[in-house]
Design an enzyme around this catalytic site. Sequence first.
Site, PDB file in Angstrom:
ATOM      1  N   GLU A 175       0.834  -1.215   0.000  1.00  0.00           N
ATOM      2  CA  GLU A 175       0.000   0.000   0.000  1.00  0.00           C
ATOM      3  C   GLU A 175       0.862   1.256   0.000  1.00  0.00           C
ATOM      4  O   GLU A 175       0.741   2.127   0.877  1.00  0.00           O
ATOM      5  CB  GLU A 175      -0.960   0.000   1.201  1.00  0.00           C
ATOM      6  CG  GLU A 175      -1.954  -1.142   1.123  1.00  0.00           C
ATOM      7  CD  GLU A 175      -3.030  -1.137   2.197  1.00  0.00           C
ATOM      8  OE1 GLU A 175      -4.113  -1.668   1.954  1.00  0.00           O
ATOM      9  OE2 GLU A 175      -2.791  -0.602   3.293  1.00  0.00           O
ATOM     10  N   GLU A 376      -5.468  -8.297  -1.306  1.00  0.00           N
ATOM     11  CA  GLU A 376      -6.155  -8.185  -0.002  1.00  0.00           C
ATOM     12  C   GLU A 376      -7.611  -7.862  -0.264  1.00  0.00           C
ATOM     13  O   GLU A 376      -7.918  -7.003  -1.102  1.00  0.00           O
ATOM     14  CB  GLU A 376      -5.557  -7.066   0.862  1.00  0.00           C
ATOM     15  CG  GLU A 376      -4.250  -7.369   1.504  1.00  0.00           C
ATOM     16  CD  GLU A 376      -3.809  -6.286   2.483  1.00  0.00           C
ATOM     17  OE1 GLU A 376      -4.683  -5.697   3.155  1.00  0.00           O
ATOM     18  OE2 GLU A 376      -2.596  -6.034   2.556  1.00  0.00           O
TER      19      GLU A 376
HETATM   20  C1  BG6 Z   1      -4.507  -3.146   4.754  1.00  0.00           C
HETATM   21  C2  BG6 Z   1      -3.159  -3.576   5.257  1.00  0.00           C
HETATM   22  O1  BG6 Z   1      -4.570  -1.763   4.785  1.00  0.00           O
HETATM   23  O2  BG6 Z   1      -5.644  -3.489   5.488  1.00  0.00           O
HETATM   24  C3  BG6 Z   1      -3.185  -4.764   6.211  1.00  0.00           C
HETATM   25  O3  BG6 Z   1      -2.285  -3.852   4.194  1.00  0.00           O
HETATM   26  C4  BG6 Z   1      -4.378  -4.614   7.142  1.00  0.00           C
HETATM   27  O4  BG6 Z   1      -1.944  -4.825   6.867  1.00  0.00           O
HETATM   28  C5  BG6 Z   1      -5.637  -4.642   6.313  1.00  0.00           C
HETATM   29  O5  BG6 Z   1      -4.430  -5.559   8.161  1.00  0.00           O
HETATM   30  C6  BG6 Z   1      -6.922  -4.646   7.091  1.00  0.00           C
HETATM   31  O6  BG6 Z   1      -6.945  -3.599   7.991  1.00  0.00           O
HETATM   32  P1  BG6 Z   1      -7.232  -3.816   9.530  1.00  0.00           P
HETATM   33  O7  BG6 Z   1      -7.033  -2.511  10.119  1.00  0.00           O
HETATM   34  O8  BG6 Z   1      -8.632  -4.291   9.619  1.00  0.00           O
HETATM   35  O9  BG6 Z   1      -6.264  -4.837   9.989  1.00  0.00           O
END
Ligand code: BG6
Length: 478
Positions: A175, A376
């Site tokens: 990111e 993701e």
């Molecule tokens: C992304 C990141 O922004 O979102 C991850 O790359 C992160 O590291 C994921 O865990 C989900 O966000 P969160 O805050 O729910 O863990």
Amino acid sequence: MRFPEHFLWGGAVAANQCEGAWASDGKGISVPDVLTSGSHSVPRRIEPGMNPEYTYPSHEAIDFYHHYEEDIALFAEMGFQVFRLSINWTRIFPTGEEQEPNEKGLEFYDKVFNCCKNHGIEPLVTISHYELPFALVEKYNGWTDRRLIDLFMRYCQAIFERFKNQVTYWLTFNEINAGTLYTGTMSTTNNFKGFHGSLKDLKDNPGERYQALHHQFIASARAVKYVHEHYPQFKMGCMIGFLGYYPYTCNPDDVLATLKQKQMVDWFCSDVQVRGYYPGYSKRYFKENGISIRMEPGDEKELTEGTVDFYTFSYYMTFCLSTDPKVEQTTGNLLGGAKNPYLKVSDWGWQIDPKGLRWCLNEIYDRYQIPIMIVENGLGAYDVKSKDGKIHDDYRINYMRQHIEQMGEAITDGVDLIGYTPWGCIDLVSLSTGEMAKRYGMIYVNKFDDGTGDFSREKKDSFYWYQKVIASNGEDLA
Ligand code: BG6
């Protein structure tokens, strides 16, 4: 069949959110190791010095460090063909400045990659996933200092050479576009030298952030070029946290404000990393915001020579953008935006927008025409055990089903989508809140925010559902 024959199905994690063993086998302190746990309402804190008053969730996380064999076997049972994970820089170079890599750290990833290989799983490795050695924050104010480029290259060269026979797919910075936002100060540009306290009190310095980002662009381009020259079998990707903004109304002011927001948040970094140069709109943005980036002779050439081979992104939500300050706002991971009346939200208030994924995929592919991977995506939710002692997470299945359907639509639209690694395929520590209670996994981990739990793993309903999806190459979503 909508999904291509060799489509890569899998899941994703990051080292600091799953490994634990934060001080084992010579590992140094990384930025997440000084972050305390928080919650939806209590921001995390940066507290170096390991204050016993606080809990530091990365220290134990889900102890993947000692459970990786069991976990990778479970991924294989689900049918994973790819597993996205990151290497923790501080396992390899504990302070970031050692001349030689830490052999014990390299050995750990050797074992992990061999285990993947034995199960027929392709690793997809993020080189830097919000895991800068903390010593580099204290000494250099993070990526604001150009010397980090050479330190990053030293780290890259060590892992490329060591893992050249085990890893083909690499992403340089997770990111990277978080650096265009205030929230990136803690996570990616790391320009918070000397600060400790609540993240809500962290000061923003956009000039420093963009300078730091420039150094990351050069570091990424240099690593890509190096790979193209030395390891032509590797594939190098960028990784963007895609936020996908809609204009709140058809008022041209909303439309133009949305265009500007998307340019600087969603497109700027990938325009540099895929096309190889700073786009015109960014020059106007810098001028109007009093930001001037110091470049060295040769920087522009390096950017053109180090463009990536594929595009990857995270996708959790979309927002609207309104120029009317009275419009209700909602939150997200990197940034918030205006609330969309057509969308439902997760337990943490993140807007759920499966059709938005099809839209984003089309936009990205139209712009770049290179292979795309969603690295993701997922639903952070409270999982509660039923009377039978199992997690019946139909909400997660619904979320994934709707997103996978839209991926199929995008492929039919002509998008070259090559893989999907949903986030937190096994429960892990949340980045934004530091909680365990916010669970994404298809595998449940008995670990709780009060520190209790025996780290045992259990399959949720989504485990069996995703297994079926993979076995049918995305056809059976029932
Ligand atoms: C992304 C990141 O922004 O979102 C991850 O790359 C992160 O590291 C994921 O865990 C989900 O966000 P969160 O805050 O729910 O863990």
